[in-house]
Scaffold this active site. Structure first.
Site, mmCIF file in Angstrom:
data_model
loop_
_atom_site.group_PDB
_atom_site.id
_atom_site.type_symbol
_atom_site.label_atom_id
_atom_site.label_comp_id
_atom_site.label_asym_id
_atom_site.label_seq_id
_atom_site.Cartn_x
_atom_site.Cartn_y
_atom_site.Cartn_z
ATOM 1 N N GLY A 1 0.871 -1.095 0.128
ATOM 2 C CA GLY A 1 0.260 -0.102 -0.161
ATOM 3 C C GLY A 1 0.962 1.322 -0.298
ATOM 4 N N THR A 2 2.098 1.105 0.709
ATOM 5 C CA THR A 2 2.322 2.636 0.447
ATOM 6 C C THR A 2 2.847 2.469 -0.249
ATOM 7 O OG1 THR A 2 3.161 1.965 2.867
ATOM 8 C CG2 THR A 2 4.997 3.275 1.759
ATOM 9 N N ASN B 1 -8.710 3.268 7.933
ATOM 10 C CA ASN B 1 -8.167 2.770 8.773
ATOM 11 C C ASN B 1 -8.204 2.601 10.551
ATOM 12 O OD1 ASN B 1 -6.110 4.353 7.539
ATOM 13 N ND2 ASN B 1 -5.049 3.263 9.360
ATOM 14 N N GLN C 1 -8.239 -0.929 2.955
ATOM 15 C CA GLN C 1 -8.799 -1.570 3.670
ATOM 16 C C GLN C 1 -9.808 -2.213 3.239
ATOM 17 O OE1 GLN C 1 -7.902 -1.892 7.079
ATOM 18 N NE2 GLN C 1 -6.432 -0.905 6.860
ATOM 19 N N ALA D 1 -1.821 -6.791 -0.354
ATOM 20 C CA ALA D 1 -2.432 -7.911 0.125
ATOM 21 C C ALA D 1 -3.083 -8.460 1.656
ATOM 22 C CB ALA D 1 -1.459 -9.030 -0.415
ATOM 23 N N HIS D 2 -2.018 -8.041 2.681
ATOM 24 C CA HIS D 2 -1.552 -8.874 3.671
ATOM 25 C C HIS D 2 -2.695 -8.108 4.498
ATOM 26 C CE1 HIS D 2 -0.267 -5.202 6.585
ATOM 27 N NE2 HIS D 2 0.302 -4.493 4.588
ATOM 28 N N THR E 1 12.862 -6.933 -9.640
ATOM 29 C CA THR E 1 12.605 -8.523 -9.821
ATOM 30 C C THR E 1 11.875 -9.089 -9.265
ATOM 31 O OG1 THR E 1 15.427 -9.492 -10.225
ATOM 32 C CG2 THR E 1 13.236 -11.245 -9.980
ATOM 33 N N CYS F 1 0.939 1.690 12.054
ATOM 34 C CA CYS F 1 1.729 1.885 11.484
ATOM 35 C C CYS F 1 1.951 3.509 13.043
ATOM 36 C CB CYS F 1 2.138 2.874 10.494
ATOM 37 S SG CYS F 1 0.935 1.966 9.486
HETATM 38 C C1 PLP Z 1 -5.329 2.627 4.163
HETATM 39 C C2 PLP Z 1 -4.204 1.972 4.360
HETATM 40 N N1 PLP Z 1 -3.251 2.808 3.488
HETATM 41 C C3 PLP Z 1 -1.786 2.067 3.537
HETATM 42 C C4 PLP Z 1 -1.758 1.229 4.444
HETATM 43 C C5 PLP Z 1 0.223 1.147 3.880
HETATM 44 O O1 PLP Z 1 -0.010 -0.540 3.377
HETATM 45 P P1 PLP Z 1 0.935 -1.306 3.474
HETATM 46 O O2 PLP Z 1 1.172 -1.803 4.759
HETATM 47 O O3 PLP Z 1 0.920 -2.499 2.244
HETATM 48 O O4 PLP Z 1 2.503 -0.536 2.746
HETATM 49 C C6 PLP Z 1 -2.574 1.133 5.042
HETATM 50 C C7 PLP Z 1 -2.111 -0.557 5.676
HETATM 51 O O5 PLP Z 1 -1.980 -0.098 7.261
HETATM 52 C C8 PLP Z 1 -3.617 1.472 5.390
HETATM 53 O O6 PLP Z 1 -3.587 1.208 6.624
#
Ligand code: PLP
Length: 379
Positions: free
Chosen positions: A69-70, A148, A176, A197-198, A234, A319
């Site tokens: 996501g980041t 989130n 989310q 994915a996680h 890769t 985070c």
């Molecule tokens: C709304 C949202 N965006 C982005 C992220 C970041 O995702 P990643 O952990 O895959 O970098 C999160 C992770 O908690 C999230 O809740």
């Protein structure tokens, strides 16, 4: 143990793991290599792309795999900047994830302007403010699909329509909501969408940026020609394979089942801890999440007691945990008004059970009572 923190991350689906495993072992080849053995890895990536595209109601060619996501969020901002390099204004909601807010803060340091759309106490965006904020100088509107911390949903399709009518591209961070409720990239009408994915029982370290057909995606990383030359490096084949399988499995994860668990918790807390406030009670929310504020109690004390009782829950963004910063989401919603309230977020996943939800209500209500008795001044 009761795991009630799926908005932080979710356990890997054993079915996805079984499909990933051979790619750590005998099928380790680089998908770009020219021999037959490597072709299996390339085919596995195509297959995963098809499965993820199907879940998101997007074209296969619209899905680009990333590290999560980041990265997808940063890439979306990078792409928008490259589209219209002369534009220097950005709009997002005040409750976005740090992976949008921080890169935008960095742009602000470079002299760009950022408008943070306010939300009310129920987490609702003010569309009037958005209408006034859009200018010909706006490079992108980025509003998350579901928050989130609170699970509150935003009207992304309406935002995309409004922005498009003013010639402004849109992005949504759907990290989310994907896998927990039906999401159609096509129907949302955004230009760019983030997912990972996680949060949906796939592996960590993999996600996707979905970009509308025909969009020129300026590479964030340059190098080899992977992902159509737009995302060099890769490919993380096992993770991509696991993401694909988790996406397919997500069809089985019915929103209705998650809603049942959420209802057990919310009804139970309403009955047993009547002073608890359900954040966004009036708002549409993803079906797996509830954020409670419990007046008079300390967040760390409640979470530690839950932990001791074998319950994994958190106050909001994983985070941000470990930092003593109060939640920017609760602040934006007007909940940080000087009153002491413990924030407890409960979020479920596909493997959670009704027993988990019932046990959680029992444990939480017992803990709240015990802390109150313990903290009551002696007569
Ligand atoms: C709304 C949202 N965006 C982005 C992220 C970041 O995702 P990643 O952990 O895959 O970098 C999160 C992770 O908690 C999230 O809740």
């Amino acid at each position: 143990m009761i795991y009630a923190d799926h908005n932080a991350t979710s356990p890997l689906d054993p079915i996805a793991w079984a499909e990933m495993r051979p790619f750590f072992e005998g099928r380790f080849h680089n998908p770009s290599s020219p021999y037959t053995a490597a072709r299996a890895a390339a085919l596995a990536i195509s297959d995963a792309r098809r499965r993820v595209a199907a879940l998101l109601d997007a074209e296969e060619e619209e899905v680009r795999f990333t590290s999560g996501g980041t990265e997808s969020n940063s890439w979306a901002l990078h792409i928008a900047r490259a589209w219209n390099p002369e534009r220097r204004h950005w709009i997002c909601s005040a409750v976005e994830h740090a992976s949008i807010l921080e890169p935008l803060a960095a742009l602000e340091q470079e002299g760009h302007r950022v408008t943070l759309l306010p939300v009310d106490r129920n987490g609702q965006l003010d569309m009037e403010t958005l209408a006034h904020a859009l200018t010909p100088d706006t490079a992108l509107v980025s509003v998350m699909s579901a928050n989130n911390e609170t699970g509150i949903l935003h009207p992304v399709a309406e935002i995309a329509r409004m922005a498009r009518s003013r010639g402004v591209p849109t992005h949504t961070d759907a990290t989310q909501s994907v896998g927990r409720m039906p999401i159609s990239f096509r129907a949302l009408g955004v230009d760019l969408m983030t997912c990972c994915a996680h949060k949906m029982h796939g592996p960590k370290g993999v996600g996707a940026l979905v970009a509308r057909v025909g969009i020129d995606c300026a590479p964030l990383f340059r190098g080899g020609g992977q992902e159509g030359g737009q995302r060099a490096g890769t490919e993380n084949v096992p993770a991509i394979v696991g993401f694909g399988r988790a996406a397919e499995q997500a069809y089985i994860s019915s929103s209705e089942r998650l809603s049942v668990l959420r209802a057990i918790v919310e009804d139970g807390v309403r009955a047993r801890i009547p002073q608890a406030i359900l954040v966004g009670a009036e708002a549409d929310r993803i079906p797996n999440s509830s954020l409670f504020l419990i007046p008079g109690l300390d967040t760390d004390v409640v979470l530690a007691a839950l932990d001791m009782a074998g319950v994994c829950a958190s106050s909001g963004s994983a985070c941000a945990s470990g930092s003593s910063e109060p939640s920017h989401v609760l602040r934006a919603m007007g909940w940080l008004d000087g009153e002491k309230r413990a924030a407890v977020r409960i979020s479920w996943g596909r493997f959670s059970t009704e027993q988990d939800a019932n046990d959680l209500v029992n444990i939480l209500s017992r803990i709240v009572l015990e802390i109150q008795v313990h903290e009551r001044p002696p007569r």
